[in-house]
Design a protein around this motif. Structure first.
Motif, PDB file in Angstrom:
ATOM      1  N   ALA A  11      -0.668   8.001   8.682  1.00 32.59           N
ATOM      2  CA  ALA A  11       0.348   6.958   8.749  1.00 32.59           C
ATOM      3  C   ALA A  11       1.618   7.380   8.018  1.00 32.59           C
ATOM      4  O   ALA A  11       2.738   7.142   8.495  1.00 32.59           O
ATOM      5  N   VAL A  12       1.461   8.010   6.854  1.00 28.91           N
ATOM      6  CA  VAL A  12       2.622   8.451   6.079  1.00 28.91           C
ATOM      7  C   VAL A  12       3.346   9.580   6.819  1.00 28.91           C
ATOM      8  O   VAL A  12       4.583   9.631   6.859  1.00 28.91           O
ATOM      9  N   ASN A  28       0.847  -1.192   0.000  1.00 25.13           N
ATOM     10  CA  ASN A  28       0.000   0.000   0.000  1.00 25.13           C
ATOM     11  C   ASN A  28       0.882   1.242   0.000  1.00 25.13           C
ATOM     12  O   ASN A  28       2.119   1.140   0.047  1.00 25.13           O
ATOM     13  N   ALA A  29       0.261   2.406  -0.038  1.00 27.90           N
ATOM     14  CA  ALA A  29       1.030   3.645  -0.119  1.00 27.90           C
ATOM     15  C   ALA A  29       1.900   3.842   1.115  1.00 27.90           C
ATOM     16  O   ALA A  29       3.032   4.326   1.021  1.00 27.90           O
ATOM     17  N   ILE A  69       3.821   6.942  -5.021  1.00 25.40           N
ATOM     18  CA  ILE A  69       3.204   5.696  -4.570  1.00 25.40           C
ATOM     19  C   ILE A  69       1.687   5.817  -4.657  1.00 25.40           C
ATOM     20  O   ILE A  69       1.091   6.711  -4.051  1.00 25.40           O
ATOM     21  N   GLY A  70       1.056   4.941  -5.438  1.00 23.68           N
ATOM     22  CA  GLY A  70      -0.390   4.981  -5.618  1.00 23.68           C
ATOM     23  C   GLY A  70      -1.042   3.656  -5.305  1.00 23.68           C
ATOM     24  O   GLY A  70      -0.575   2.603  -5.759  1.00 23.68           O
ATOM     25  N   ASN A  71      -2.112   3.687  -4.526  1.00 18.48           N
ATOM     26  CA  ASN A  71      -2.861   2.463  -4.214  1.00 18.48           C
ATOM     27  C   ASN A  71      -3.708   2.031  -5.405  1.00 18.48           C
ATOM     28  O   ASN A  71      -4.421   2.853  -5.995  1.00 18.48           O
ATOM     29  N   LEU A  72      -3.641   0.756  -5.722  1.00 18.30           N
ATOM     30  CA  LEU A  72      -4.494   0.198  -6.771  1.00 18.30           C
ATOM     31  C   LEU A  72      -5.794  -0.349  -6.213  1.00 18.30           C
ATOM     32  O   LEU A  72      -6.730  -0.626  -6.952  1.00 18.30           O
ATOM     33  N   HIS A  73      -5.848  -0.515  -4.872  1.00 20.65           N
ATOM     34  CA  HIS A  73      -7.037  -1.112  -4.274  1.00 20.65           C
ATOM     35  C   HIS A  73      -8.131  -0.092  -3.990  1.00 20.65           C
ATOM     36  O   HIS A  73      -9.224  -0.475  -3.581  1.00 20.65           O
ATOM     37  N   LYS A  74      -7.861   1.179  -4.203  1.00 15.67           N
ATOM     38  CA  LYS A  74      -8.907   2.178  -3.998  1.00 15.67           C
ATOM     39  C   LYS A  74      -9.710   2.312  -5.293  1.00 15.67           C
ATOM     40  O   LYS A  74     -10.492   1.434  -5.626  1.00 15.67           O
ATOM     41  N   VAL A  78       5.818  11.587  -3.381  1.00 23.77           N
ATOM     42  CA  VAL A  78       4.407  11.902  -3.597  1.00 23.77           C
ATOM     43  C   VAL A  78       3.542  10.734  -3.138  1.00 23.77           C
ATOM     44  O   VAL A  78       3.673   9.611  -3.644  1.00 23.77           O
ATOM     45  N   ASP A  79       2.692  11.011  -2.154  1.00 24.34           N
ATOM     46  CA  ASP A  79       1.689  10.050  -1.708  1.00 24.34           C
ATOM     47  C   ASP A  79       0.478  10.210  -2.620  1.00 24.34           C
ATOM     48  O   ASP A  79      -0.283  11.162  -2.498  1.00 24.34           O
ATOM     49  N   ALA A  80       0.326   9.263  -3.539  1.00 27.51           N
ATOM     50  CA  ALA A  80      -0.758   9.315  -4.531  1.00 27.51           C
ATOM     51  C   ALA A  80      -1.767   8.204  -4.273  1.00 27.51           C
ATOM     52  O   ALA A  80      -2.276   7.580  -5.201  1.00 27.51           O
ATOM     53  N   ALA A  81      -2.073   7.966  -2.992  1.00 31.27           N
ATOM     54  CA  ALA A  81      -2.895   6.823  -2.606  1.00 31.27           C
ATOM     55  C   ALA A  81      -4.207   6.741  -3.380  1.00 31.27           C
ATOM     56  O   ALA A  81      -4.645   5.656  -3.767  1.00 31.27           O
ATOM     57  N   HIS A  82      -4.872   7.885  -3.625  1.00 35.20           N
ATOM     58  CA  HIS A  82      -6.188   7.885  -4.264  1.00 35.20           C
ATOM     59  C   HIS A  82      -6.141   8.074  -5.776  1.00 35.20           C
ATOM     60  O   HIS A  82      -7.174   8.092  -6.428  1.00 35.20           O
TER      61      HIS A  82
END
Length: 402
Positions: free
Chosen positions: A121-122, A92-93, A219-224, A197-201
């Protein structure tokens, strides 16, 4: 009366409602895709098939796993529009950010610059890195209504002689806004300061997610919004920093170059990585990602106005939130006064509404104000938000009065 027209709900290619492609509980209203995502049935089945294959012949499975992960990340990289050789898969991110933090060289007295919109968390990981360096974390205040230039200035004016790293959200979680990673990235590059870059969304919401993002790690989440199985994210590193990046756990790939060293992680259950392309392809095959984004945007437009007007009518106070760089499928509506003023209060609202009203929703806070965070996806319909406006807004107002 509202001025935004409700979009026509999406259907699967076989004519069924889009929600039929998921296994979400029909007894709940699922209005918070942005937090944990939702995995299409086809991707769930693919992951289960892969798990069964793993359990049938583990001695065959694990030696062959790095090559299969490499193929999956190549597919993910294609979806993101970046070369596979710059792309690693991480859980995850937050895990991707942690890998970067622990791979950076020692900077005695170095400071880490974040914003007050950062994901908890980040940001906590960044603070621990600063302590390890013997420095401190510095948080730039970015007003919610700040546009790109104002937001960039708010961050850049906090840079000092000891600034050794900048950590920036491309789309913020709590405040549903974008930050100008392009402007800040160029300035950081000129100063020789690494940018994470936190690109979670971002994956799934932005057509070309890394365009203009001059950063050392993304870093980007694929599960969102990508709907991949949870525990699947992409770590993209295009500059020299990538040669120093290592996974948090050393395994037999430790001496391989980036990103191959991330492909070998011992007995990690990597079936989520392998099933991620199935989830991405499902949305692409059913509607196309451009059509999915169009629908999510139009539904968010409708829902934001509808719920904002409902809260305003009930409280007499304006509920529209002034967000400087809004997001297509994530929006904020101001809650009735007194609700969700802190993260803990907002989380308590989330839990109570789910338990008492059967609605999964996201509530956030910023600068002491609580917000309902809209989060639309293809399986949502205008009826979901009409239900919220009719049934949940009165409940929230009653809670505020009590």
């Amino acid at each position: 009366m509202g001025t935004v027209v409700a979009p026509k709900p999406l259907l699967l290619r076989d004519g069924r409602p889009a929600a039929a492609g998921w296994s979400l509980d029909p007894g709940m209203r699922h209005l918070n895709h942005g937090s944990f995502g939702a995995v299409p049935v086809v991707a769930q089945r693919e992951q289960q098939r892969l798990r069964e294959e793993m359990e049938r012949s583990p001695v065959v499975w694990f030696p062959a796993l790095p090559a299969r992960i490499a193929a999956a990340r190549a597919a993910v990289a294609g979806f993101l529009g970046v070369p596979a050789e710059f792309t690693a898969l991480v859980p995850n991110a937050s895990a991707g950010a942690s890998a970067v933090y622990y791979s950076l060289p020692q900077r005695d007295g170095g400071e880490v610059l974040v914003t007050d919109h950062g994901y908890g968390a980040v940001t906590m990981g960044a603070a621990r890195l600063a302590r390890r360096w013997g420095g401190r974390i510095r948080a730039a205040h970015v007003p919610l209504a700040a546009g790109a230039e104002e937001a960039a200035a708010a961050v850049l004016e906090q840079i000092g002689e000891r600034t050794a790293l900048i950590v920036l959200d491309q789309i913020t979680s709590a405040t549903a806004r974008r930050l100008p990673v392009d402007l800040i990235g160029r300035a950081a590059r000129e100063r020789g300061i690494p940018l994470v870059v936190d690109a979670a969304h971002v994956p799934g919401l932005v057509e070309d997610p890394l365009a203009g993002a001059e950063c050392d790690a993304w870093i980007g989440n694929l599960h969102k919004f990508g709907c991949a199985p949870r525990g699947t994210a992409a770590l993209v590193a295009r500059g020299e920093l990538r040669h120093s990046l290592y996974p948090l756990i050393d395994s037999w790939g430790a001496e391989d170059p980036f990103p191959e060293r991330f492909d070998s992680q011992g007995t990690l259950d990597a079936t989520g990585y392998l099933a991620a392309p199935t989830a991405l392809d499902f949305v692409a095959d059913q509607w196309g990602w451009a059509e999915a984004r169009r629908y999510m945007t139009e539904l968010a437009d409708y829902a934001e106005e509808l719920i904002g007007e409902a809260i305003t009518a009930a409280t007499g106070e304006p509920a529209a939130a002034r967000v400087g760089m809004p997001v297509n499928a994530l929006r904020l509506v101001t809650l009735p006064a007194g609700l969700g003023r802190t993260r803990l209060e907002a989380d308590a609202l989330r839990d109570r509404l789910a338990a008492e009203s059967g609605v999964e929703a996201a509530f956030t806070s910023f600068d002491g104000t609580g917000y309902f965070r809209l989060s639309t996806h293809v399986y949502n319909t205008p009826d979901d938000y009409e239900y919220f406006a009719e049934r949940c807004v009165p409940v929230l107002c009653a809670w505020a009065r009590s």
